[in-house]
Design a protein around this motif. Structure first.
Motif, PDB file in Angstrom:
ATOM      1  N   ILE A  14     -26.203  -6.005  32.661  1.00  0.00           N
ATOM      2  CA  ILE A  14     -25.838  -6.529  33.976  1.00  0.00           C
ATOM      3  C   ILE A  14     -25.890  -5.416  35.004  1.00  0.00           C
ATOM      4  CG2 ILE A  14     -23.987  -7.612  35.314  1.00  0.00           C
ATOM      5  CD1 ILE A  14     -23.035  -8.856  32.628  1.00  0.00           C
ATOM      6  N   VAL A  15     -26.478  -5.719  36.160  1.00  0.00           N
ATOM      7  CA  VAL A  15     -26.560  -4.732  37.233  1.00  0.00           C
ATOM      8  C   VAL A  15     -26.151  -5.383  38.554  1.00  0.00           C
ATOM      9  CG1 VAL A  15     -29.010  -5.161  37.688  1.00  0.00           C
ATOM     10  CG2 VAL A  15     -28.012  -2.972  38.329  1.00  0.00           C
ATOM     11  N   ILE A  16     -25.445  -4.604  39.351  1.00  0.00           N
ATOM     12  CA  ILE A  16     -25.065  -5.024  40.702  1.00  0.00           C
ATOM     13  C   ILE A  16     -25.694  -4.028  41.662  1.00  0.00           C
ATOM     14  CG2 ILE A  16     -23.156  -5.355  42.329  1.00  0.00           C
ATOM     15  CD1 ILE A  16     -21.379  -5.937  39.819  1.00  0.00           C
ATOM     16  N   ILE A  17     -26.422  -4.554  42.644  1.00  0.00           N
ATOM     17  CA  ILE A  17     -27.003  -3.695  43.661  1.00  0.00           C
ATOM     18  C   ILE A  17     -26.132  -3.833  44.903  1.00  0.00           C
ATOM     19  CG2 ILE A  17     -29.082  -3.084  44.955  1.00  0.00           C
ATOM     20  CD1 ILE A  17     -29.517  -3.040  41.913  1.00  0.00           C
ATOM     21  N   GLY A  18     -25.480  -2.756  45.271  1.00  0.00           N
ATOM     22  CA  GLY A  18     -24.585  -2.756  46.430  1.00  0.00           C
ATOM     23  C   GLY A  18     -23.300  -2.026  46.088  1.00  0.00           C
ATOM     24  N   GLY A  19     -22.697  -1.420  47.109  1.00  0.00           N
ATOM     25  CA  GLY A  19     -21.475  -0.649  46.870  1.00  0.00           C
ATOM     26  C   GLY A  19     -20.344  -1.013  47.805  1.00  0.00           C
ATOM     27  N   GLY A  20     -20.405  -2.209  48.401  1.00  0.00           N
ATOM     28  CA  GLY A  20     -19.379  -2.647  49.344  1.00  0.00           C
ATOM     29  C   GLY A  20     -18.325  -3.530  48.700  1.00  0.00           C
ATOM     30  N   LYS A  21     -17.565  -4.215  49.551  1.00  0.00           N
ATOM     31  CA  LYS A  21     -16.454  -5.050  49.084  1.00  0.00           C
ATOM     32  C   LYS A  21     -16.921  -6.202  48.205  1.00  0.00           C
ATOM     33  CE  LYS A  21     -13.312  -4.011  52.841  1.00  0.00           C
ATOM     34  NZ  LYS A  21     -12.569  -4.491  53.991  1.00  0.00           N
ATOM     35  N   VAL A  22     -18.013  -6.853  48.592  1.00  0.00           N
ATOM     36  CA  VAL A  22     -18.499  -7.983  47.789  1.00  0.00           C
ATOM     37  C   VAL A  22     -18.980  -7.485  46.430  1.00  0.00           C
ATOM     38  CG1 VAL A  22     -20.219  -9.831  47.637  1.00  0.00           C
ATOM     39  CG2 VAL A  22     -19.076  -9.366  49.822  1.00  0.00           C
ATOM     40  N   ALA A  23     -19.713  -6.393  46.410  1.00  0.00           N
ATOM     41  CA  ALA A  23     -20.180  -5.815  45.147  1.00  0.00           C
ATOM     42  C   ALA A  23     -18.992  -5.428  44.272  1.00  0.00           C
ATOM     43  CB  ALA A  23     -21.063  -4.595  45.412  1.00  0.00           C
ATOM     44  N   TYR A  24     -17.971  -4.861  44.887  1.00  0.00           N
ATOM     45  CA  TYR A  24     -16.771  -4.467  44.146  1.00  0.00           C
ATOM     46  C   TYR A  24     -16.109  -5.698  43.518  1.00  0.00           C
ATOM     47  CZ  TYR A  24     -12.122  -2.693  43.109  1.00  0.00           C
ATOM     48  OH  TYR A  24     -10.946  -2.370  42.471  1.00  0.00           O
ATOM     49  N   ARG A  25     -15.965  -6.768  44.293  1.00  0.00           N
ATOM     50  CA  ARG A  25     -15.346  -7.994  43.786  1.00  0.00           C
ATOM     51  C   ARG A  25     -16.156  -8.555  42.614  1.00  0.00           C
ATOM     52  NH1 ARG A  25     -15.800 -11.231  47.990  1.00  0.00           N
ATOM     53  NH2 ARG A  25     -17.194 -12.726  47.031  1.00  0.00           N
ATOM     54  N   LYS A  26     -17.475  -8.559  42.744  1.00  0.00           N
ATOM     55  CA  LYS A  26     -18.334  -9.048  41.652  1.00  0.00           C
ATOM     56  C   LYS A  26     -18.173  -8.165  40.412  1.00  0.00           C
ATOM     57  CE  LYS A  26     -20.510 -12.246  44.133  1.00  0.00           C
ATOM     58  NZ  LYS A  26     -20.586 -13.661  43.807  1.00  0.00           N
ATOM     59  N   CYS A  27     -18.081  -6.872  40.636  1.00  0.00           N
ATOM     60  CA  CYS A  27     -17.902  -5.919  39.547  1.00  0.00           C
ATOM     61  C   CYS A  27     -16.575  -6.181  38.813  1.00  0.00           C
ATOM     62  CB  CYS A  27     -17.936  -4.501  40.117  1.00  0.00           C
ATOM     63  SG  CYS A  27     -17.913  -3.218  38.871  1.00  0.00           S
ATOM     64  N   MET A  28     -15.518  -6.397  39.570  1.00  0.00           N
ATOM     65  CA  MET A  28     -14.213  -6.666  38.970  1.00  0.00           C
ATOM     66  C   MET A  28     -14.232  -7.951  38.138  1.00  0.00           C
ATOM     67  SD  MET A  28     -12.474  -4.047  39.612  1.00  0.00           S
ATOM     68  CE  MET A  28     -10.853  -4.556  39.053  1.00  0.00           C
ATOM     69  N   ASN A  29     -15.019  -8.942  38.575  1.00  0.00           N
ATOM     70  CA  ASN A  29     -15.150 -10.176  37.785  1.00  0.00           C
ATOM     71  C   ASN A  29     -15.709  -9.873  36.399  1.00  0.00           C
ATOM     72  OD1 ASN A  29     -14.183 -11.862  39.796  1.00  0.00           O
ATOM     73  ND2 ASN A  29     -16.196 -12.548  40.453  1.00  0.00           N
ATOM     74  N   PHE A  30     -16.748  -9.053  36.338  1.00  0.00           N
ATOM     75  CA  PHE A  30     -17.327  -8.705  35.036  1.00  0.00           C
ATOM     76  C   PHE A  30     -16.356  -7.866  34.202  1.00  0.00           C
ATOM     77  CE2 PHE A  30     -21.397  -9.492  37.342  1.00  0.00           C
ATOM     78  CZ  PHE A  30     -21.857 -10.519  36.522  1.00  0.00           C
ATOM     79  N   LEU A  31     -15.650  -6.957  34.844  1.00  0.00           N
ATOM     80  CA  LEU A  31     -14.679  -6.132  34.117  1.00  0.00           C
ATOM     81  C   LEU A  31     -13.549  -6.979  33.531  1.00  0.00           C
ATOM     82  CD1 LEU A  31     -14.412  -2.940  36.372  1.00  0.00           C
ATOM     83  CD2 LEU A  31     -15.613  -3.197  34.191  1.00  0.00           C
ATOM     84  N   ALA A  32     -13.224  -8.097  34.176  1.00  0.00           N
ATOM     85  CA  ALA A  32     -12.190  -8.999  33.653  1.00  0.00           C
ATOM     86  C   ALA A  32     -12.591  -9.572  32.299  1.00  0.00           C
ATOM     87  CB  ALA A  32     -11.922 -10.130  34.648  1.00  0.00           C
ATOM     88  N   PHE A  33     -13.888  -9.512  31.992  1.00  0.00           N
ATOM     89  CA  PHE A  33     -14.397  -9.999  30.720  1.00  0.00           C
ATOM     90  C   PHE A  33     -14.854  -8.838  29.831  1.00  0.00           C
ATOM     91  CE2 PHE A  33     -14.440 -13.557  33.513  1.00  0.00           C
ATOM     92  CZ  PHE A  33     -14.072 -14.610  32.702  1.00  0.00           C
ATOM     93  N   ASN A  34     -14.299  -7.666  30.107  1.00  0.00           N
ATOM     94  CA  ASN A  34     -14.568  -6.456  29.322  1.00  0.00           C
ATOM     95  C   ASN A  34     -16.042  -6.100  29.268  1.00  0.00           C
ATOM     96  OD1 ASN A  34     -11.807  -6.100  28.649  1.00  0.00           O
ATOM     97  ND2 ASN A  34     -12.035  -7.679  27.091  1.00  0.00           N
ATOM     98  N   LYS A  35     -16.746  -6.336  30.347  1.00  0.00           N
ATOM     99  CA  LYS A  35     -18.170  -6.043  30.383  1.00  0.00           C
ATOM    100  C   LYS A  35     -18.444  -4.873  31.314  1.00  0.00           C
ATOM    101  CE  LYS A  35     -22.482  -6.473  29.550  1.00  0.00           C
ATOM    102  NZ  LYS A  35     -22.995  -5.965  28.319  1.00  0.00           N
ATOM    103  N   LYS A  36     -19.024  -3.834  30.752  1.00  0.00           N
ATOM    104  CA  LYS A  36     -19.421  -2.685  31.555  1.00  0.00           C
ATOM    105  C   LYS A  36     -20.699  -3.043  32.307  1.00  0.00           C
ATOM    106  CE  LYS A  36     -20.087   2.263  31.426  1.00  0.00           C
ATOM    107  NZ  LYS A  36     -19.919   3.477  30.688  1.00  0.00           N
ATOM    108  N   VAL A  37     -20.739  -2.691  33.569  1.00  0.00           N
ATOM    109  CA  VAL A  37     -21.911  -2.998  34.392  1.00  0.00           C
ATOM    110  C   VAL A  37     -22.450  -1.731  35.040  1.00  0.00           C
ATOM    111  CG1 VAL A  37     -21.219  -5.377  34.885  1.00  0.00           C
ATOM    112  CG2 VAL A  37     -20.517  -3.558  36.422  1.00  0.00           C
TER     113      VAL A  37
END
Length: 193
Positions: A14-37
């Motif tokens: 899984i990859v997220i392109i972006g380093g702002g608030k929306v990207a952070y929120r999306k990243c936290m969603n994946f981390l809630a499922f123990n997934k490193k991105v």
């Protein structure tokens, strides 16, 4: 129209392109499922510092090489043209892509959700009203509090025991339905390992 589905993302890149608030929120969603991105951006908001040990941060601008081997891609830059480029590439190569500023180019969205262990409740308005999804999620968080994590775990243990010890299908179904009528304390008393 979106079809509801739960993905087992353990083996997915899984990859997220972006380093702002929306990207952070999306990243936290994946981390809630123990997934490193992997997160790609030239700049990151401060909050990413707090989770840098849980993700792979690459300080760079978007390049196709960063998404080539990934299956799930989130385009969350503040540049609509770059997001469109990412979405087009992903659609062409059969990847799951969420373009945060273009729901038509996206082939998946991430609903609001409440996670209590293995209990997962999700709410979506198909992108029409994220604030309504958020409101409903907050309501669900109150109804389904942290105790549901243990409750679902106990129901799973009870189900295994009933299936293992009851050969008659009708009797098995009856016992499984009766589980939900037991109080949490009674369920814990009978089936806790």
């Amino acid at each position: 129209m979106y079809y509801p589905i739960n993905l087992k993302i353990d083996d997915m890149k899984i990859v997220i392109i972006g380093g702002g608030k929306v990207a952070y929120r999306k990243c936290m969603n994946f981390l809630a499922f123990n997934k490193k991105v992997k997160v790609i951006s030239q700049e990151f908001i401060e909050e990413f510092e707090e989770i840098k040990n849980k993700i792979e941060m690459i300080k760079d601008s978007y390049d196709e090489k960063y998404i080539k081997d990934d299956f799930v891609v989130v385009a969350a830059t503040n540049n609509k043209e770059v997001n469109h480029q990412i979405g087009t590439y992903c659609r062409q190569y059969g990847k799951l892509v969420n373009v945060v500023d273009d729901k038509e180019l996206s082939n998946f969205t991430v609903p609001s959700f409440v996670k209590r262990g293995d209990l997962l409740l999700s709410v979506s308005t198909g992108g029409k009203s994220p604030s309504l999804s958020s409101k409903i999620r907050k309501d669900l968080e109150e109804v389904y509090d942290e105790s549901y994590e243990e409750y679902v775990e106990l129901l799973g243990q009870a189900r295994e025991m009933i299936i293992k010890n009851t050969d008659d299908i009708k009797e098995r179904r009856k016992k499984l339905k009766e589980l939900l009528d037991l109080s949490f304390d009674k369920l814990r008393e009978i089936y806790s390992k």
